[in-house]
Design a protein around this motif. Structure first.
Motif, mmCIF file in Angstrom:
data_model
loop_
_atom_site.group_PDB
_atom_site.id
_atom_site.type_symbol
_atom_site.label_atom_id
_atom_site.label_comp_id
_atom_site.label_asym_id
_atom_site.label_seq_id
_atom_site.Cartn_x
_atom_site.Cartn_y
_atom_site.Cartn_z
ATOM 1 N N GLY A 140 15.688 -7.179 -0.429
ATOM 2 C CA GLY A 140 15.828 -7.608 1.005
ATOM 3 C C GLY A 140 14.469 -7.658 1.734
ATOM 4 O O GLY A 140 13.571 -6.937 1.374
ATOM 5 N N THR A 141 14.276 -8.777 2.288
ATOM 6 C CA THR A 141 12.976 -8.848 3.072
ATOM 7 C C THR A 141 13.252 -8.447 4.519
ATOM 8 O O THR A 141 14.171 -9.127 5.202
ATOM 9 N N THR A 142 12.382 -7.783 5.238
ATOM 10 C CA THR A 142 12.394 -7.455 6.498
ATOM 11 C C THR A 142 11.871 -8.476 7.316
ATOM 12 O O THR A 142 10.871 -9.134 7.014
ATOM 13 N N ALA A 143 12.303 -8.474 8.536
ATOM 14 C CA ALA A 143 11.811 -9.695 9.710
ATOM 15 C C ALA A 143 10.381 -9.623 9.964
ATOM 16 O O ALA A 143 9.686 -8.589 9.776
ATOM 17 N N THR A 144 9.669 -10.586 9.924
ATOM 18 C CA THR A 144 8.521 -10.858 10.538
ATOM 19 C C THR A 144 8.247 -10.398 11.955
ATOM 20 O O THR A 144 9.162 -10.458 12.681
ATOM 21 N N SER A 145 7.287 -9.648 12.315
ATOM 22 C CA SER A 145 7.245 -9.118 13.671
ATOM 23 C C SER A 145 6.841 -10.062 14.554
ATOM 24 O O SER A 145 6.499 -11.165 14.440
ATOM 25 N N ASP A 152 5.536 -0.095 2.997
ATOM 26 C CA ASP A 152 5.564 -1.536 2.785
ATOM 27 C C ASP A 152 6.914 -2.007 1.915
ATOM 28 O O ASP A 152 7.341 -3.050 2.119
ATOM 29 N N VAL A 153 7.026 -1.107 1.016
ATOM 30 C CA VAL A 153 7.969 -1.453 -0.076
ATOM 31 C C VAL A 153 8.824 0.111 -0.037
ATOM 32 O O VAL A 153 8.412 0.856 -0.305
ATOM 33 N N VAL A 154 10.319 -0.315 -0.352
ATOM 34 C CA VAL A 154 11.144 0.783 -0.395
ATOM 35 C C VAL A 154 12.097 0.345 -1.640
ATOM 36 O O VAL A 154 12.641 -0.529 -1.684
ATOM 37 N N VAL A 155 12.009 1.296 -2.707
ATOM 38 C CA VAL A 155 13.013 1.109 -3.889
ATOM 39 C C VAL A 155 13.907 2.140 -3.959
ATOM 40 O O VAL A 155 13.463 3.351 -3.784
ATOM 41 N N ARG A 160 0.797 -1.387 0.121
ATOM 42 C CA ARG A 160 0.028 0.019 0.080
ATOM 43 C C ARG A 160 0.646 1.182 -0.071
ATOM 44 O O ARG A 160 0.555 2.175 -0.687
ATOM 45 N N ARG A 161 2.007 1.349 0.887
ATOM 46 C CA ARG A 161 2.616 2.405 0.962
ATOM 47 C C ARG A 161 4.144 2.148 0.485
ATOM 48 O O ARG A 161 4.896 1.374 0.997
ATOM 49 N N VAL A 162 4.334 3.169 -0.704
ATOM 50 C CA VAL A 162 5.873 2.638 -1.101
ATOM 51 C C VAL A 162 6.729 3.806 -1.191
ATOM 52 O O VAL A 162 6.152 5.171 -1.343
ATOM 53 N N LEU A 163 7.920 3.840 -1.049
ATOM 54 C CA LEU A 163 9.076 4.804 -1.143
ATOM 55 C C LEU A 163 9.823 4.592 -2.086
ATOM 56 O O LEU A 163 10.640 3.573 -2.392
ATOM 57 N N ALA A 170 12.469 1.580 8.485
ATOM 58 C CA ALA A 170 11.431 2.491 7.825
ATOM 59 C C ALA A 170 10.331 1.456 7.139
ATOM 60 O O ALA A 170 9.235 2.116 6.659
ATOM 61 N N THR A 171 10.767 0.367 7.103
ATOM 62 C CA THR A 171 9.821 -0.726 6.196
ATOM 63 C C THR A 171 9.276 -1.764 7.094
ATOM 64 O O THR A 171 9.908 -2.206 8.280
ATOM 65 N N ALA A 172 7.902 -1.862 6.905
ATOM 66 C CA ALA A 172 7.154 -2.713 8.043
ATOM 67 C C ALA A 172 7.655 -4.124 7.823
ATOM 68 O O ALA A 172 8.428 -4.783 6.986
#
Ligand SMILES: C[S@@+](CC[C@H](N)C(=O)[O-])C[C@H]1O[C@@H](n2cnc3c(N)ncnc32)[C@H](O)[C@@H]1O
Length: 216
Positions: free
Chosen positions: A211-216, A128-131, A53-56, A161-163
């Protein structure tokens, strides 16, 4: 070749075939002919996420990554962080012809800033995604100041900064084992993708590192 616009070291030129070319400090940055990996940066990053939903977007350039981000109807907010105010101006005033319609999309918010600063200042889990496509990659920097973006401390800021379960995807003109090693210290998974490109008759490969960020 005709100079269309210039601001300090940033130059936009029109070639005889009507394509545009962007240079910074005398170094080729990109053109409007070979844009497949700028688009793939967005489409691959978004395909890896179930609900982006939210992209940088770090680095507006000539807008092809942003265009591909906006083509995905799941995207509700696209924050673009661009260092060069002149480039944003050329996109807004139509010097770059597809710029005005792109920036008029109500989902787009443009910040003129260094994306390293924007990432450090970002609230946690804001995207949600940073490119990131701000330079030619760590081995061929146009701006020496961008070196840190490819190193662990700033990659950690991008991850912060990424969920959880988000993606941080970085474009590069070359294979970058040191970047992959640094990303591997920050992300739970790192994927490398390479794409063939035709640079005015010369066959090259460009790279994406996801890169994938860790699961909360
Ligand atoms: C290769 S271009 C981006 C191309 C873009 N992906 C596209 O589709 O057109 C790199 C852009 O990043 C910008 N830039 C360079 N360093 C930056 C930084 N530290 N923060 C934000 N933008 C930066 C440059 O001015 C340029 O517009």
């Amino acid at each position: 070749m005709e100079t269309v616009a210039q601001d300090g070291g940033l130059v936009l030129r029109r070639r005889e075939d009507d394509s545009l070319e962007l240079r910074a400090n005398g170094v080729f940055v990109m053109d409007t002919v070979e844009t497949s990996t700028e688009r793939a940066l967005a489409s691959r990053a978004l395909a890896l996420h179930p609900a982006p939903r939210r992209v940088l977007v770090g680095g507006l350039g000539l807008g092809f990554t942003l265009e591909a981000v906006l083509a995905d109807p799941r995207v509700e907010h696209a924050t673009v962080v661009e260092l060069e105010p002149a480039l944003v101006g050329w996109m807004r005033d139509g010097t770059i012809p597809h710029g005005p319609s792109l920036l008029a999309d109500p989902r787009v918010h443009v910040e003129v800033a260094d994306v390293a600063v924007a990432l450090r200042d970002s609230p946690p889990a804001a995207y949600d995604v940073v490119v990131l496509d701000v330079d030619n990659g760590p081995s061929y920097l146009v701006h020496d100041g961008n070196a840190g973006l490819y190193q662990a401390p700033l990659l950690r800021e991008a991850a912060r900064a990424t969920a959880p379960d988000g993606r941080v995807v970085i474009w590069s003109a070359s294979e970058e084992p040191a970047l992959v090693a640094a990303m591997s210290t920050v992300f739970v998974e790192v994927e490398e993708l390479s794409f063939p490109v035709d640079l005015q008759g010369r066959d090259e490969r460009y790279w994406l590192f996801a890169g994938t960020t860790a699961t909360s």
